[in-house]
Every structure is written in structure tokens, then in C-alpha cells.
Design a protein around this motif. Sequence first.
Motif, short mmCIF file in Angstrom:
data_model
loop_
_atom_site.label_atom_id
_atom_site.label_comp_id
_atom_site.label_asym_id
_atom_site.label_seq_id
_atom_site.Cartn_x
_atom_site.Cartn_y
_atom_site.Cartn_z
N PRO A 113 -29.09 -20.29 -7.92
CA PRO A 113 -29.30 -21.51 -8.72
C PRO A 113 -30.56 -22.30 -8.36
N GLY B 95 -33.76 -9.97 -0.58
CA GLY B 95 -34.13 -11.26 -1.18
C GLY B 95 -33.66 -12.44 -0.37
N ARG C 259 -17.33 -18.17 1.54
CA ARG C 259 -18.74 -18.49 1.88
C ARG C 259 -18.84 -19.55 2.97
N ARG D 274 -25.31 -19.19 -2.83
CA ARG D 274 -25.76 -20.02 -3.95
C ARG D 274 -27.27 -20.31 -3.92
N PHE D 275 -27.99 -19.26 -3.59
CA PHE D 275 -29.46 -19.38 -3.58
C PHE D 275 -30.03 -19.23 -4.99
N ARG E 114 -35.83 -10.18 7.87
CA ARG E 114 -35.41 -10.33 6.48
C ARG E 114 -35.34 -8.93 5.89
N ASN F 223 -33.43 -21.03 -7.35
CA ASN F 223 -34.48 -20.29 -8.08
C ASN F 223 -34.44 -20.64 -9.56
N LEU G 165 -27.59 -15.68 2.19
CA LEU G 165 -27.53 -17.08 1.75
C LEU G 165 -26.55 -17.20 0.57
N1 LIG Z 1 -37.59 -17.44 -4.76
C1 LIG Z 1 -37.22 -16.23 -4.43
N2 LIG Z 1 -36.10 -15.74 -4.92
C2 LIG Z 1 -35.64 -14.51 -4.51
C3 LIG Z 1 -36.42 -13.72 -3.64
N3 LIG Z 1 -35.76 -12.55 -3.46
C4 LIG Z 1 -34.60 -12.61 -4.17
N4 LIG Z 1 -34.55 -13.80 -4.80
C5 LIG Z 1 -33.50 -14.26 -5.63
O1 LIG Z 1 -32.37 -14.52 -4.81
C6 LIG Z 1 -31.22 -14.39 -5.58
C7 LIG Z 1 -30.18 -13.63 -4.79
O2 LIG Z 1 -29.15 -13.32 -5.54
P1 LIG Z 1 -27.62 -13.63 -5.16
O3 LIG Z 1 -27.41 -13.43 -3.68
O4 LIG Z 1 -26.79 -12.88 -6.10
O5 LIG Z 1 -27.49 -15.15 -5.55
P2 LIG Z 1 -26.59 -16.24 -4.81
O6 LIG Z 1 -26.78 -17.37 -5.64
O7 LIG Z 1 -27.07 -16.40 -3.40
O8 LIG Z 1 -25.19 -15.60 -4.88
P3 LIG Z 1 -24.17 -15.41 -3.70
O9 LIG Z 1 -24.84 -14.74 -2.56
O10 LIG Z 1 -23.12 -14.61 -4.30
O11 LIG Z 1 -23.77 -16.81 -3.28
C8 LIG Z 1 -31.63 -13.72 -6.88
O12 LIG Z 1 -31.62 -14.66 -7.90
C9 LIG Z 1 -33.04 -13.24 -6.62
O13 LIG Z 1 -33.82 -13.28 -7.76
C10 LIG Z 1 -37.64 -14.25 -3.15
O14 LIG Z 1 -38.36 -13.66 -2.40
N5 LIG Z 1 -37.99 -15.50 -3.57
#
Ligand SMILES: Nc1nc2c(ncn2[C@@H]2O[C@H](COP(=O)(O)OP(=O)(O)OP(=O)(O)O)[C@@H](O)[C@H]2O)c(=O)[nH]1
Length: 639
Positions: A514, A550, A625, A511-512, A547, A516, A509
Motif C-alpha cells: 500500500p 522486494g 503479521r 503491508r508494504f 536483502r 508503494n 515487511l
Molecule cells: N518501492 C519499491 N517497491 C518494491 C520493491 N520491490 C518490491 N516492491 C513492492 O513490494 C511489494 C511486495 O509485495 P507484498 O509483500 O505482496 O505486499 P505487502 O503489502 O507487504 O503484503 P504482505 O507481505 O502480505 O503484508 C510489491 O508491491 C512490490 O511491487 C522495491 O525495490 N521498491
Amino acid sequence: ADKLRLQLKWTHAFQFAGYYAAKELGYYREVGIDVDLVQAQPGLDVVEEVVSGKSEYGVGTSSLILARKAGKPVVALAVIFQHSPLILVSRKEIDAQTVHGLMGKRIMLEPQSQELLAYLKREHLPSEQLKQVEHSFSLDELIDGKVDVISAYLTNEPFRLGQAGFAYNIFTPRSAGIDFYGDNLFTTEHEIRTHPERVKAFRAASLRGWEYAMSHQDEIIDMILQRYKGPDAQHYNKEFFHYEAAQTSYLMSRELIAIGYMNPGRWRHIADTYAELGMLPANFPLDEFLYDANPDVNLRWFYFWTMVTLLLAGIVGGVALYIFKVNRRLGNSLDELKKNELRLNLLSSAIEHSPTSVIITDADSLIEYVNPHFTIETGYASDEVIGKKPSILQSGQIPTETYQTMWAQLLRGEVWTGELINRRKNGEVYWEEAHIAPVRDEKGKTRHYVAVKVDVSERKQVNDKLAYLAHHDSLTHLPNRTLFFERLAQGLALAKRNKTRLALMYIDLDRFKPVNDTYGHAVGDILLQQAAERMKQCLRESDTVGRIGGDEFVALTLNVTDEQSACLLAEKMRAVLSQVFAIAGNEHFISASIGVAIYPDHGSSEIELAKKADIAMYAAKAGGRDQVRLYQENMRVSM
Ligand SMILES: Nc1nc2c(ncn2[C@@H]2O[C@H](COP(=O)(O)OP(=O)(O)OP(=O)(O)O)[C@@H](O)[C@H]2O)c(=O)[nH]1
């Protein structure tokens, strides 16, 4: 009291001390006898007195044996003088160095003095060579020279002759080896036959008197001096009686022999001595002559009754022993029964309260017993199942082979353990763990089967849950990395076999973070769940989405015809993920970068394909992306 007479053989003297004592001290009276102690007088035949019945008892000598030979039924009761006092006394002036010097002399012999004749005979002095005169009981005959020799008592005459200053010679049979019994108490066979108890009592009282007399000699001497005066009492005094008592005591051998004791052997010797001298036939029988004071019990009857008693005792003992043993055996078996009963009670109680189901069948598998827990578990009351087979519980969900294995084992006598799916009375299906054992008799033949079963449905559910958790992501319920790669391996095997294509996609995914960070983790979670759901919707039943991190997902799709169709599916997923997520009144926008690798085009192993899909996914990220990238060879270079 019986009035009786005891005929003495002389005039009153210490010679009869015991009889005086018995009479005076009341020993005779005590046994119901009133005795007249009759003193003898010259010419009186004591034996004749008694045999004729004038007196019941008499005092005799060893001559009694000869009397018996003469047909007089006399019986010796007790010997008082163990050695006879009979002697011959001659005037000193007769020149008689030996008894032979008496030849032709006048001799005064008292009755019952045959032992003296025996003495003379032994000394080869025929009695015919002597001039025999009847005894006058008076010493004066000798002192006065009317006779040359007299029979006398060692206990008596020597003292009186000495007192009178008369010189004398003594000839004793003992010098010729004749040592006979002296004074004795006798009676007749008639008395013994008609008054056996009186004989016994009279004899005993007399001997008791003798015992007393010999230990109270002074007292008896006074008694004689006062009450038992003989015809020549003027010659007797204390001193004389003391002499007589001392001599009597000596001849009675009191210190060695009990008063009254008769030794049959000595009587035999006396008889044999008489026989030897021709005065008695050889082996003259003495059985009837000797009174047996303590007659032996008739041994024949004694032995008979002893045998009978022993036999009875044996029988009674045997029966008692038998009863005792039977009782003990009964007691033991009762104990055993009680023990068995207790054991059975314990066992049946244990089974009744067992938290497991217990079923006992007969050899034909017909139920004989079920415990209460069986009813709780299956819903069937015991009377509903008894006589039926446990197969009524079968749910039909267990393969037939399981039952075949089970029976093969049981018929071999082995225990079978396994899990079965059964059906309760209410139709509910449940899992049970069953342990079934054949119960064999001592010959090894199976008589019963016993089954112990535990409902393991709950455990099964827990196990299933654990297995699910081990293979699924708890948030999205999608297969986790483990399960996904298992499926990938299976898919690859299938694809290889069927020579089909397979596509592996890595979806990350964008920008996930932000979401969170801005709205919190919980909102992020919901978004992840919704995203997973959207991806699933894009795929077919046979495809898998999982999955693996994260915000990292993977998708596997089987039977892809070509690269394009795979990319189309990936594009479809990218599109759904870029649409708005409405969560808790807010709208969220994310997107996804997707890398695609295809078997066999980009690799033939899980690892290879995963690596390629990942590279492609990073290429998508790097490309800005929200896009799908199919793996390209040159991508590796850019990594
Ligand atoms: N709510 C929630 N957050 C999660 C979970 N597992 C991982 N995360 C969060 O998902 C985020 C994944 O990080 P990144 O992939 O670097 O964040 P992103 O914003 O998607 O960055 P890019 O992939 O580079 O676009 C982190 O902030 C983790 O803390 C989960 O089970 N639940």
C-alpha cells in the motif's frame, strides 16, 4: 727531295713499267724522292753500280744471292717477277732437240743471268763447253749469226724474233725444274742502315707505281713510247709493248701474289739450288739478304712491356677493385648504419611516446632510463630516479612473497607479469600492471631489465565496483542473496568448527505494497532503505543482514547462545520496523513478520536452515503479521 738513281738492268721497256709510273705519277716525289731511272748498257754491272754507290737502288735477278756470296752487301727489297723470264734462244737451224745441242756453241749471256748457267749445269752442260760472249743488248747478233745462242727474256725477244720472221728455239730453265724469281728491286745494307725510312718509302712508292702500271698498261705503254726511249727504240711499238705487258703480267702472277711479295722459302730454294749445283755453299745465310718490309717489333721488349703493362694493369685493377669493394662496403655499412639509426629512432620515439611507463635498468637494477610517461605516472622526473632502484616506488602494500616470485622468475631469464601497488611521488598509492623482462646479451648474460607498466588503478576501481554490485543490493547496499548465502556458508563452517550456534532470520515487511501504491515507488524505495538501516543497527559487526527480494530481508547472527537470545534479537528488529517512517512529510507505518531457524537445532545446511526460517516467517504472517516465530516441527505440517 733526295736525288736518287735506280739502275735498271736493261734498256727502257715495259719490264720497268712500275718505276716509270711511280716517277711520272709523282709517287716518289710525294715521299721526297727525286729518282733518276737509269737504263743499262752493254757491259754495265748493275750490282756493282749499286754496291759502289753510283746508284742507290737497282733492278736485279736471283743472281743477287751469288753477289752476296761474292761479298757484295746487296739486299733484295721486293720481287716484281714471281717467275724469271730468262731463257736461252738459239737459231732454229742449230739442231738442238735438247739444251745439249748447244754444246760448243757461241753464247751471248747478259749480266745477272747465272740462273741460266745453273740451268746448264743441271742439264750437265758445263758452261766451259760454251763460248761465252758479252751481251750486246742487240738481237741482231743472233739474227745476223754472229752468235748461236743468246740469253733473252721470254717477255721480249720471242715477239721481236717472230716479227722479224726469224726461226728460233727456246730453252727455258723451268724445263729443268729451275723456277727462280726474276726482276727484283734491290739496294745495299748501307742504304738500309743510313736511310731506313727512305728505303721504306722508295720501296712503297715503287710498288704503288707497279700497281698502277699493271692496271693502266696502255697509259704506261704510251709513256714509254714518248718519254723512255731506249737505243733501239725504232724496234718498239705499241703492239710489242702489249705483248711484253701481257707476258710480264703473266710472270708477275698478279692474280695470285701481291706485287713485291718475297717468300723467304723461295729464296731459300733458289739458294739451295745454287748450292746443289756448287755455285753457293750449302745453307747460305739469307737473313741479311732479305729486306723485311714489315719488321716484327722486337718481341723481347714487346713481351717485357706487355708483362709490365699487364702487371701494372693488374695492380691498378686490383687497387681499383679494392677501392671499389671498400667503397661498396662503406656504402653498405653506411646504409646499414642509416637503417639502424632509423630503426633506433623509431624504437626510441615509440618508447618516448608510449602511453605506458618504461623503465630500463642495468643488471644491478639501477635505473638507466625512464620514458616521459613514467614521469607522468609517478611524478618523478627522470634525473630523480636514474641511478636509483625501482623499489623507491614500493608502497609496502605488496606481500614480500610477490617480489620473491618476481625475482626468481627474472633470474631464470623469464618475463614476470603481475600487479603491484606503488606509491607516487605525492604519496598517492596506485595499482599498476607490470611486465618485467631481462634483456640478455648474445652469451645469455642479463645486461638490463626492461619494465613496461600500466596504471590500472581505475580498472581496479571499476572491477571492485563490479564485484560490489555483483554482491550487493543497489538500493539498500545490503549484501544480496549471493553474498548473504556465502556468508551463511562461512558462518556455518565456523559454527561447526567452533561448535557454536547460529541463527538465520527471514524478515518480510507487512503491508508494504500500500505504501508503494499510495505514495509511489520512490517513497517505497526510501522506506526500504530506512528499514534496512534500522535492521543493521540492531546487529553486531559480525552479523549480516541482506536483502533477498522486494520487501524480503534475511539476517544472520553468529554465536547465539540459545533460542531465546536469537528470538530476542528478532524481536528487537520487529520493534524497530514497526515504528513510524517519516518520508517526504508523511508518516508511514509498516511492520515485519520474522521467522527464525537455528543451527544446529533446526538444520545443519544453508538450504535446510533457509527453508525452516522461511516456514517460520510464513507462520508469523499466518499468525497475523508483526510477530516473530521460531521454527517448530509442527509448522511443516501446516504448510
Ligand atoms: N518501492 C519499491 N517497491 C518494491 C520493491 N520491490 C518490491 N516492491 C513492492 O513490494 C511489494 C511486495 O509485495 P507484498 O509483500 O505482496 O505486499 P505487502 O503489502 O507487504 O503484503 P504482505 O507481505 O502480505 O503484508 C510489491 O508491491 C512490490 O511491487 C522495491 O525495490 N521498491
